[in-house]
Design an enzyme around this catalytic site. Structure first.
Site, short mmCIF file in Angstrom:
data_model
loop_
_atom_site.label_atom_id
_atom_site.label_comp_id
_atom_site.label_asym_id
_atom_site.label_seq_id
_atom_site.Cartn_x
_atom_site.Cartn_y
_atom_site.Cartn_z
N GLY A 220 0.79 -1.23 0.00
CA GLY A 220 0.00 0.00 0.00
C GLY A 220 0.81 1.27 0.00
N GLU A 261 4.50 -6.29 2.07
CA GLU A 261 4.26 -6.87 0.74
C GLU A 261 3.84 -5.80 -0.27
OE1 GLU A 261 1.77 -10.22 1.79
OE2 GLU A 261 -0.03 -8.98 1.75
N GLY A 263 3.42 -3.88 -3.77
CA GLY A 263 3.30 -4.14 -5.20
C GLY A 263 3.68 -2.86 -5.92
N ARG A 302 -6.35 2.34 -15.24
CA ARG A 302 -6.54 3.04 -13.97
C ARG A 302 -7.21 4.42 -14.11
NH1 ARG A 302 -2.57 4.54 -11.43
NH2 ARG A 302 -3.15 4.03 -9.30
N CYS A 331 -13.94 2.47 -28.68
CA CYS A 331 -15.24 3.11 -28.89
C CYS A 331 -15.96 3.10 -27.55
CB CYS A 331 -16.04 2.34 -29.93
SG CYS A 331 -15.31 2.51 -31.54
N TYR A 369 -0.32 -2.46 -11.99
CA TYR A 369 -1.76 -2.51 -12.27
C TYR A 369 -2.09 -1.91 -13.64
CZ TYR A 369 -1.56 -3.46 -7.31
OH TYR A 369 -1.23 -3.99 -6.09
C1 LIG Z 1 -3.03 -8.54 0.33
C2 LIG Z 1 -2.33 -7.49 -0.46
N1 LIG Z 1 -1.04 -7.24 -0.21
C3 LIG Z 1 -0.35 -6.32 -0.91
C4 LIG Z 1 -0.97 -5.59 -1.91
C5 LIG Z 1 -0.15 -4.58 -2.67
O1 LIG Z 1 -0.63 -3.30 -2.57
P1 LIG Z 1 0.18 -2.11 -3.25
O2 LIG Z 1 0.29 -2.44 -4.68
O3 LIG Z 1 -0.66 -0.90 -3.00
O4 LIG Z 1 1.50 -2.05 -2.57
C6 LIG Z 1 -2.31 -5.80 -2.20
C7 LIG Z 1 -2.99 -5.02 -3.25
O5 LIG Z 1 -4.13 -5.04 -3.50
C8 LIG Z 1 -3.02 -6.78 -1.45
O6 LIG Z 1 -4.30 -7.04 -1.69
#
Ligand SMILES: Cc1ncc(COP(=O)(O)O)c(C=O)c1O
Length: 412
Positions: A220, A261, A263, A302, A331, A369
């Site tokens: 996050g 974790e 992403g 997004r 379209c 994403y």
């Molecule tokens: C369980 C979990 N961990 C980690 C993430 C990664 O989040 P971010 O990409 O905002 O770091 C997500 C994203 O939806 C998630 O659902």
């Protein structure tokens, strides 16, 4: 944390070799982000799980595997994909909205499981009597860059509501399972101050689960894609988390290992899309100038989904500027790359060199994403290729453009 840059020469090479639209990921930027995450302060040990849902391309997975990252997989399919990219089973944890259809198989291989509901915890108990497990709790508070990316608090279906901790313990007792890991992930683009508060709330839950030795605070971490937009300062958030873990050890006696974790943080600004301006139209003096690109919601969904903002560069230095709305090739009036921030239905023109047909255009901040969350094959546009820009300037194909035959290949 700025977006990775691509020279005009490289963008032209991408178009010549792979055609547009084409994703480009910059190895140096991916590695730098991973190293920053691995430096997250953790007094009693750290595991960084890459939330592979952000970008599950094999080239990206292999790069992170080489740097020692572990995996957060969000479905049975992502578990399979991580295994195929060479991750050892024990470095993969499944955290899924969907109850696993292959739980017994995953557990036999050594994949870790994070129960995200009471139902999932019971399913684990039935499949793995006597073993240890992680639980994902909703600590009661969340924060995301939009409401759609907030995964904590009463309006979120993610994780087990914190007031149900008694039921968690009852299920654990019934199936003789041990809860040794605790997980919370409260959203994407989280306000760092809320992250800090939730760290404390999660540790308060850990204090009621005596077998927990690992706490996973999720991802996050906010990444600023636009100029001037702030990114989370991992050193600052990490210092706070480290303080909380030390204080927890002092009052409870347990030295908890930390997992994060991310992403977005690892990939967002390391990726971009090279596109071509294919048309320019306008709606008169009081209307708008629209630049139509060959990329839009099929590659970068997004903006049309969340009103998310991505930098857009028209590679036409020295040209007079204009206020321009960028739209994609579908379209669909929602196929807009420049909506108002947080409002996918409103238009927000950008001041850029006035685009002309044939110009190269780069959409930045497209590593997370985007390829992973595309409206693939809408209007039958084939899935775009992915390329890695290596430190020596070489462009290495990671994934070919889809053939049209693949678009309709499963029709019977
Ligand atoms: C369980 C979990 N961990 C980690 C993430 C990664 O989040 P971010 O990409 O905002 O770091 C997500 C994203 O939806 C998630 O659902």
């Amino acid at each position: 944390m700025t977006e990775a840059a691509l020279s005009v020469e490289h963008a032209a090479q991408v178009r010549d070799r792979f055609a547009t639209p084409c994703y480009v990921y910059v190895r140096g930027a991916l590695e730098a982000a991973a190293r920053r995450a691995l430096a997250f302060p953790a007094p009693f040990g750290l595991t960084v799980r890459y939330a592979m849902k952000a970008n599950p391309s094999r080239g990206v997975l292999e790069l992170f595997r080489g740097l020692g990252l572990h995996i957060d997989a969000s479905s049975d399919h992502e578990v399979e994909r991580a295994l195929r990219a060479g991750f050892p089973a024990g470095s993969i944890q499944l955290t899924s909205q969907m109850p696993s259809r292959r739980l017994a198989e995953h557990l036999a291989r050594g994949v870790l499981f994070n129960a995200c509901s009471l139902h999932q915890l019971e399913a684990f108990g039935l499949a793995a009597h006597g073993q240890s497990v992680s639980v994902r709790m909703n600590p009661g508070l969340g924060s995301g860059s939009t409401n759609r990316t907030n995964t904590g608090g009463p309006a979120s279906s993610f994780g087990i509501w914190h007031e149900h901790l008694g039921e968690v313990k009852a299920i654990a007792e019934r199936f003789d399972i041990k809860i040794t890991r605790l997980h919370s992930h409260i959203g994407s683009g989280t306000d760092p101050e809320v992250y800090k508060r939730v760290t404390r709330m999660t540790l308060d839950l850990a204090s009621k689960l005596p077998d927990v030795g690992v706490v996973n605070l999720g991802g996050g971490f906010k990444v600023g894609r636009m100029p001037g937009e702030p990114s989370a300062d991992l050193a600052d958030v990490g210092a706070h988390v480290a303080q909380e873990l030390t204080a927890f050890r002092d009052r409870d006696g347990r030295s908890l290992r930390l997992e994060i974790e991310p992403g977005t943080y690892l990939v967002a600004n390391a990726g971009l899309v090279v596109a071509t301006c294919v048309d320019v139209v306008d709606t008169g003096h009081d209307g708008y100038v629209f630049a139509k690109l060959d990329t839009g919601m099929p590659e970068v969904t997004r903006p049309s989904l969340y009103g998310a903002q991505h930098p857009i560069h028209v590679l036409a230095q020295g040209r007079e500027e204009a206020d321009v709305i960028f739209v994609g090739p579908c379209c669909e009036s929602g196929d807009i790359l420049t909506p108002a921030p947080g409002d996918p239905e409103a238009l927000a023109p950008r001041r850029v060199p006035r685009p002309q047909i044939g110009d190269l255009v780069i959409v930045g901040g497209a590593g997370a994403y985007c390829a992973a969350m595309s409206t693939i094959n809408y209007n039958s546009y084939p899935q775009a290729p992915e390329v890695m820009l290596e430190p020596d300037g070489a462009l290495r194909l990671l994934r070919r453009r889809q053939d049209l035959d693949q678009v309709w290949g499963n029709e019977v």
